[in-house]
Design a protein around this motif. Structure first.
Motif, PDB file in Angstrom:
ATOM      1  N   LEU A 147     -27.803  82.694  66.220  1.00 50.04           N
ATOM      2  CA  LEU A 147     -27.349  81.208  66.821  1.00 50.04           C
ATOM      3  C   LEU A 147     -27.338  81.142  68.370  1.00 50.04           C
ATOM      4  O   LEU A 147     -27.622  82.083  69.092  1.00 50.04           O
ATOM      5  CB  LEU A 147     -25.902  81.006  66.512  1.00 50.04           C
ATOM      6  N   HIS A 151     -25.501  75.279  68.681  1.00 47.27           N
ATOM      7  CA  HIS A 151     -25.194  75.019  67.502  1.00 47.27           C
ATOM      8  C   HIS A 151     -23.706  74.627  67.281  1.00 47.27           C
ATOM      9  O   HIS A 151     -22.996  74.815  68.409  1.00 47.27           O
ATOM     10  CB  HIS A 151     -25.197  76.490  66.720  1.00 47.27           C
ATOM     11  N   SER A 152     -23.561  73.839  66.309  1.00 42.08           N
ATOM     12  CA  SER A 152     -21.861  73.252  65.987  1.00 42.08           C
ATOM     13  C   SER A 152     -21.044  74.209  65.198  1.00 42.08           C
ATOM     14  O   SER A 152     -21.791  75.278  64.840  1.00 42.08           O
ATOM     15  CB  SER A 152     -22.239  71.975  65.233  1.00 42.08           C
ATOM     16  N   ALA A 154     -19.617  73.761  62.505  1.00 40.18           N
ATOM     17  CA  ALA A 154     -19.810  73.852  61.076  1.00 40.18           C
ATOM     18  C   ALA A 154     -21.277  75.116  60.901  1.00 40.18           C
ATOM     19  O   ALA A 154     -21.085  75.686  59.962  1.00 40.18           O
ATOM     20  CB  ALA A 154     -20.158  72.516  60.732  1.00 40.18           C
ATOM     21  N   VAL A 155     -22.021  74.848  62.008  1.00 39.36           N
ATOM     22  CA  VAL A 155     -23.493  75.785  61.689  1.00 39.36           C
ATOM     23  C   VAL A 155     -22.702  77.362  61.641  1.00 39.36           C
ATOM     24  O   VAL A 155     -23.161  78.161  60.942  1.00 39.36           O
ATOM     25  CB  VAL A 155     -24.474  75.566  62.578  1.00 39.36           C
ATOM     26  N   VAL A 156     -22.070  77.350  62.757  1.00 39.80           N
ATOM     27  CA  VAL A 156     -21.358  78.819  62.976  1.00 39.80           C
ATOM     28  C   VAL A 156     -20.674  79.221  61.701  1.00 39.80           C
ATOM     29  O   VAL A 156     -20.737  80.260  61.189  1.00 39.80           O
ATOM     30  CB  VAL A 156     -20.505  78.868  64.113  1.00 39.80           C
ATOM     31  N   PHE A 158     -20.745  77.962  58.450  1.00 36.55           N
ATOM     32  CA  PHE A 158     -21.863  78.608  57.639  1.00 36.55           C
ATOM     33  C   PHE A 158     -22.317  79.844  57.623  1.00 36.55           C
ATOM     34  O   PHE A 158     -22.441  80.660  56.529  1.00 36.55           O
ATOM     35  CB  PHE A 158     -23.060  77.548  57.405  1.00 36.55           C
ATOM     36  N   ASN A 159     -22.855  80.188  58.841  1.00 33.31           N
ATOM     37  CA  ASN A 159     -23.401  81.550  58.830  1.00 33.31           C
ATOM     38  C   ASN A 159     -22.324  82.636  58.683  1.00 33.31           C
ATOM     39  O   ASN A 159     -22.638  83.784  58.260  1.00 33.31           O
ATOM     40  CB  ASN A 159     -23.838  81.761  60.455  1.00 33.31           C
TER      41      ASN A 159
END
Length: 176
Positions: A147, A151-152, A154-156, A158-159
């Motif tokens: 990342l 990144h947002s 939400a993406v963090v 998700f990961n």
């Protein structure tokens, strides 16, 4: 206008369970009101992230992610106050105010919901019920999540769903 609404679920109750470890603070305690110094400047605070220290995480841990999320914000999606990514496994304590930095070593902050790459303190609407601030330290199974600061949250998140070995949390409150 009214802010009456159902109580939002704790965000980690909605994810697959993971083991926990110990998270403590000289500044905040589970279920107890935070001092105004941890509130956002717009709410009369000093915008200082609280001291955090953690231990007892799995031996397989390779890095940490530190987050602060308010599930009680009247947004329908909560409010991200802090997301610090790729903290080295050698770091197990953050002093008060560490969140004002956009980077700590090779770790970095993604934008919070204020739009800043840093800690953003509590600022619930005046007169609203006490808000819960879920400070979490995620023990991660890789040295670096793939990342970057663009990144947002939400993406963090998700990961993290695929890389979290264990999680430690503190849930102080704040009300104006």
């Amino acid at each position: 206008m009214t802010l009456e609404r159902p109580l939002a679920p704790d965000p980690y109750d909605l994810l697959p369970p993971v083991p926990s470890f110990t998270l403590t603070s000289e500044d905040v305690q589970d279920g107890q009101p935070m001092a105004a110094r941890h509130a956002h400047g717009s709410a009369g605070g000093e915008n200082l992230s609280p001291h955090l220290t953690w231990s007892g995480f799995p031996a397989e841990t390779r890095s940490f992610v530190v987050t602060c999320f308010d599930p009680d914000a009247p947004t329908g999606s909560g409010f991200w106050h802090w997301v610090l990514v790729n903290l080295p496994v050698s770091v197990t304590e953050l002093p008060r105010g560490a969140g004002s930095q956009s980077t700590i070593g090779e770790a970095f902050c993604v934008r919070n919901d204020y739009g800043d790459r840093a800690y953003g303190g509590s600022a619930p609407p005046p007169g609203d019920r006490p808000h819960r601030y879920v400070f979490a330290v995620h023990a991660v199974d890789v040295e670096r999540l793939d990342l970057n600061p663009d990144h947002s949250p939400a993406v963090v998140g998700f990961n993290l769903a695929f890389h979290t070995l264990a999680r430690a949390t503190l849930r102080p409150t704040y009300q104006r």
